[in-house]
Design a protein around this motif. Sequence first.
Motif, short mmCIF file in Angstrom:
data_model
loop_
_atom_site.label_atom_id
_atom_site.label_comp_id
_atom_site.label_asym_id
_atom_site.label_seq_id
_atom_site.Cartn_x
_atom_site.Cartn_y
_atom_site.Cartn_z
N UNK A 62 -29.79 87.97 69.09
CA UNK A 62 -29.54 87.77 67.61
C UNK A 62 -30.37 86.60 67.29
N UNK A 63 -31.23 86.75 66.14
CA UNK A 63 -31.74 85.44 65.64
C UNK A 63 -30.98 84.38 65.61
N UNK A 64 -29.74 84.57 65.13
CA UNK A 64 -28.76 83.27 64.82
C UNK A 64 -28.62 82.65 66.15
N UNK A 65 -28.38 83.35 67.30
CA UNK A 65 -28.20 82.64 68.35
C UNK A 65 -29.51 82.04 69.08
N UNK A 66 -30.47 83.03 69.04
CA UNK A 66 -31.68 82.82 69.67
C UNK A 66 -33.02 82.71 68.75
N UNK A 67 -33.00 81.64 67.79
CA UNK A 67 -34.06 81.88 66.96
C UNK A 67 -35.54 81.66 67.72
N UNK A 68 -35.51 81.00 68.73
CA UNK A 68 -36.68 81.08 69.23
C UNK A 68 -37.33 82.48 69.76
N UNK A 69 -36.46 83.42 69.73
CA UNK A 69 -36.80 84.66 70.11
C UNK A 69 -37.30 85.69 69.02
N UNK A 70 -37.18 84.82 67.83
CA UNK A 70 -36.91 85.72 66.56
C UNK A 70 -38.37 86.46 66.38
N UNK A 71 -39.34 86.16 67.03
CA UNK A 71 -40.83 86.62 66.80
C UNK A 71 -41.23 87.12 68.14
N UNK A 72 -40.45 87.32 69.12
CA UNK A 72 -40.77 87.98 70.27
C UNK A 72 -40.76 89.19 70.58
N UNK A 73 -41.86 90.04 70.76
CA UNK A 73 -41.76 91.60 70.75
C UNK A 73 -40.89 91.87 71.66
N UNK A 74 -40.74 91.50 73.01
CA UNK A 74 -39.60 91.89 73.79
C UNK A 74 -38.40 91.79 73.48
#
Length: 108
Positions: A62-74
């Motif tokens: 989730x974006x809330x918990x992992x903002x650094x993965x918000x725009x990672x396609x995987x």
Amino acid sequence: MELQRIKELIREDNLVKFYQCPAWYGNNGIRQQALERDNYECQECKRQGKVSPAQNVHHLKEVKDFPELALVLDNTESVCINCHNKEHKRLEKYIRKKKPKFWNDERW
Ligand SMILES: [Zn+2]
Ligand SMILES: [Zn+2]
């Protein structure tokens, strides 16, 4: 959209702005790339041997918990509305069981 900005939106509880930004929602945004990668099919239904058109793109982390993965396609998966709702209900239950979280400076 900058990671710093995403974190701000999380703090402001205003992530809807993230979901409207071109990097996510644009013609060549991550959402579109995920749908094309998944052939516009729900990946959750696919795992159950069904074929359903995907309308949403879900963040595995989730974006809330992992903002650094918000725009990672995987970190994304195309899903139908049904599966998306189910997935979030499941996550909610899981969150409710955990102790409430409070934002603090340390976290950032
Ligand atoms: Zn589905
Ligand atoms: Zn989702």
